[in-house]
Design a protein around this motif. Structure first.
Motif, mmCIF file in Angstrom:
data_model
loop_
_atom_site.group_PDB
_atom_site.id
_atom_site.type_symbol
_atom_site.label_atom_id
_atom_site.label_comp_id
_atom_site.label_asym_id
_atom_site.label_seq_id
_atom_site.Cartn_x
_atom_site.Cartn_y
_atom_site.Cartn_z
ATOM 1 N N GLY A 31 0.798 -1.113 0.198
ATOM 2 C CA GLY A 31 -0.120 -0.034 0.108
ATOM 3 C C GLY A 31 0.845 1.329 0.173
ATOM 4 O O GLY A 31 2.067 1.333 0.231
ATOM 5 N N PRO A 32 0.193 2.421 -0.389
ATOM 6 C CA PRO A 32 0.988 3.675 -0.467
ATOM 7 C C PRO A 32 1.544 4.293 0.916
ATOM 8 O O PRO A 32 2.537 4.986 0.548
ATOM 9 C CB PRO A 32 -0.262 4.642 -0.984
ATOM 10 N N ARG A 33 1.152 3.760 1.903
ATOM 11 C CA ARG A 33 2.003 4.269 3.293
ATOM 12 C C ARG A 33 2.743 3.017 3.928
ATOM 13 O O ARG A 33 3.229 3.217 4.660
ATOM 14 C CB ARG A 33 1.022 4.711 3.991
ATOM 15 N N GLY A 34 2.763 1.945 3.196
ATOM 16 C CA GLY A 34 3.560 0.811 3.672
ATOM 17 C C GLY A 34 3.114 -0.154 4.851
ATOM 18 O O GLY A 34 3.585 -0.896 5.303
ATOM 19 N N ALA A 35 1.766 0.233 5.397
ATOM 20 C CA ALA A 35 1.046 -0.616 6.209
ATOM 21 C C ALA A 35 -0.006 -1.553 5.971
ATOM 22 O O ALA A 35 -0.736 -2.038 6.800
ATOM 23 C CB ALA A 35 0.611 0.508 7.193
ATOM 24 N N THR A 74 -4.183 1.735 -6.175
ATOM 25 C CA THR A 74 -4.243 2.992 -6.939
ATOM 26 C C THR A 74 -3.080 4.079 -5.858
ATOM 27 O O THR A 74 -3.458 3.504 -4.544
ATOM 28 C CB THR A 74 -5.448 3.702 -7.263
ATOM 29 N N PRO A 75 -2.579 5.158 -6.195
ATOM 30 C CA PRO A 75 -1.909 5.863 -5.209
ATOM 31 C C PRO A 75 -2.504 6.357 -4.018
ATOM 32 O O PRO A 75 -1.999 6.427 -2.780
ATOM 33 C CB PRO A 75 -1.290 7.078 -6.147
ATOM 34 N N ASP A 76 -3.896 6.645 -4.182
ATOM 35 C CA ASP A 76 -4.827 7.099 -3.016
ATOM 36 C C ASP A 76 -5.219 5.819 -2.016
ATOM 37 O O ASP A 76 -5.760 5.891 -0.826
ATOM 38 C CB ASP A 76 -5.692 8.097 -3.479
ATOM 39 N N GLY A 77 -4.958 4.550 -2.553
ATOM 40 C CA GLY A 77 -5.173 3.303 -1.738
ATOM 41 C C GLY A 77 -6.785 3.137 -1.618
ATOM 42 O O GLY A 77 -7.175 2.130 -0.886
ATOM 43 N N THR A 78 -7.561 3.585 -2.646
ATOM 44 C CA THR A 78 -9.054 3.528 -2.379
ATOM 45 C C THR A 78 -9.587 2.475 -3.533
ATOM 46 O O THR A 78 -10.390 1.794 -3.329
ATOM 47 C CB THR A 78 -9.957 4.711 -2.596
ATOM 48 N N LYS A 79 -8.801 2.284 -4.475
ATOM 49 C CA LYS A 79 -9.041 1.393 -5.391
ATOM 50 C C LYS A 79 -7.962 0.361 -5.919
ATOM 51 O O LYS A 79 -6.668 0.525 -5.472
ATOM 52 C CB LYS A 79 -9.458 1.974 -6.872
ATOM 53 N N ALA A 80 -8.360 -0.856 -6.372
ATOM 54 C CA ALA A 80 -7.361 -1.837 -6.893
ATOM 55 C C ALA A 80 -7.280 -2.076 -8.539
ATOM 56 O O ALA A 80 -8.751 -2.357 -9.011
ATOM 57 C CB ALA A 80 -7.263 -2.998 -6.180
ATOM 58 N N SER A 112 0.765 -7.999 -15.482
ATOM 59 C CA SER A 112 1.132 -7.013 -14.484
ATOM 60 C C SER A 112 0.269 -5.787 -14.629
ATOM 61 O O SER A 112 -0.386 -5.473 -15.708
ATOM 62 C CB SER A 112 2.593 -6.813 -14.771
ATOM 63 N N VAL A 113 -0.204 -4.962 -13.560
ATOM 64 C CA VAL A 113 -0.791 -3.805 -13.538
ATOM 65 C C VAL A 113 -0.154 -2.730 -12.758
ATOM 66 O O VAL A 113 0.363 -2.964 -11.731
ATOM 67 C CB VAL A 113 -2.223 -4.127 -13.423
ATOM 68 N N ALA A 114 -0.296 -1.552 -13.121
ATOM 69 C CA ALA A 114 0.051 -0.306 -12.377
ATOM 70 C C ALA A 114 -0.606 0.831 -12.501
ATOM 71 O O ALA A 114 -1.166 1.072 -13.745
ATOM 72 C CB ALA A 114 1.525 -0.188 -12.398
ATOM 73 N N ALA A 115 -0.924 1.670 -11.711
ATOM 74 C CA ALA A 115 -1.469 3.016 -11.851
ATOM 75 C C ALA A 115 -0.445 3.875 -11.725
ATOM 76 O O ALA A 115 0.671 3.961 -11.116
ATOM 77 C CB ALA A 115 -2.555 3.002 -10.859
ATOM 78 N N SER A 116 -0.684 5.043 -12.589
ATOM 79 C CA SER A 116 0.234 6.273 -12.570
ATOM 80 C C SER A 116 0.287 6.840 -11.355
ATOM 81 O O SER A 116 -0.603 7.027 -10.582
ATOM 82 C CB SER A 116 -0.155 7.304 -13.691
ATOM 83 N N GLY A 119 -2.993 8.694 -10.628
ATOM 84 C CA GLY A 119 -4.211 7.855 -10.649
ATOM 85 C C GLY A 119 -5.028 8.107 -11.979
ATOM 86 O O GLY A 119 -6.177 7.614 -11.881
ATOM 87 N N GLN A 120 -4.459 8.867 -12.913
ATOM 88 C CA GLN A 120 -5.216 8.961 -13.875
ATOM 89 C C GLN A 120 -5.152 7.978 -15.147
ATOM 90 O O GLN A 120 -5.947 7.773 -15.869
ATOM 91 C CB GLN A 120 -4.788 10.497 -14.618
ATOM 92 N N LEU A 121 -4.041 7.261 -14.968
ATOM 93 C CA LEU A 121 -3.689 6.089 -16.308
ATOM 94 C C LEU A 121 -3.392 4.774 -15.384
ATOM 95 O O LEU A 121 -2.962 4.724 -14.406
ATOM 96 C CB LEU A 121 -2.574 6.480 -16.948
#
Length: 140
Positions: A31-35, A74-80, A112-116, A119-121
Motif C-alpha cells: 500500500g501507498p503508506r507501507g502499512a 491506486t496511489p490514494d489506496g482506495t481502488k485496486a 502485471s498492472v500499475a497505476a500512474s 491515478g489518471q492512467l
C-alpha cells in the motif's frame, strides 16, 4: 496460498498467514503508506491486509470472477487494479467492492498492472506480449 512476513534486515520470518487464500498467490502490492498489502490469487479473490505489529490481518476479500494474476493499489489506496486470467483488467473500489471499470483488449492473461502516480492512467502487460495504457476516467 500462504503469505509470509519477513524482517528484511535479519531474514527472520515474523509471521505466516497459512490460509491467506484458497489457491496460489500470484501477486502482491504494498500500500501507498507501507502499512497494508493487496494480494491476488488463483482462488478468484483479491484481499487487503493490514500490518498490525508484526502480523498481517485480513481486512477484506473481494471476489473478482476469475483467477487474479496480479493486482496493484491506486496511489490514494482506495481502488485496486486487478489483472485477470480471462485477459481483462478490473478497476475495483475497495470500500464498495464494486467494479468501476472492466477493460478489454488483451488476448491472453494479464500479468502485471500499475497505476500512474496521479491515478489518471493504468498500464497493463499481458502474456500476448502487449502493453496497454488506459485512462481510468472512462477506460479509453
Amino acid at each position: 496460498g500462504a503469505l509470509q512476513l519477513f524482517e528484511l534486515a535479519t531474514g527472520d520470518m515474523l509471521s505466516e498467514e497459512s490460509q491467506a487464500h484458497g489457491g496460489a498467490v500470484w501477486g502482491l502490492d504494498v500500500g501507498p503508506r507501507g502499512a497494508s498489502l493487496l494480494s491476488a490469487s488463483a482462488d478468484k479473490t483479491v484481499c487487503t491486509w493490514a500490518l498490525v505489529g508484526s502480523r498481517l490481518v485480513r481486512e477484506q476479500s473481494i471476489e473478482v470472477g476469475d483467477d487474479a494474476m496480479c493486482a496493484s493499489l491506486t496511489p490514494d489506496g482506495t481502488k485496486a487494479l486487478v489483472g485477470l486470467l480471462d485477459a481483462t483488467v478490473k478497476l475495483v473500489d475497495l470500500d464498495s467492492q464494486k467494479t468501476l471499470l472492466l477493460l478489454y483488449g488483451h488476448k491472453l492473461p494479464v500479468l502485471s498492472v500499475a497505476a500512474s502516480s496521479d491515478g489518471q492512467l493504468a498500464a497493463s502487460v499481458s502474456a500476448d506480449k502487449s502493453l496497454k495504457l488506459w485512462g481510468l476516467d472512462f477506460g479509453d
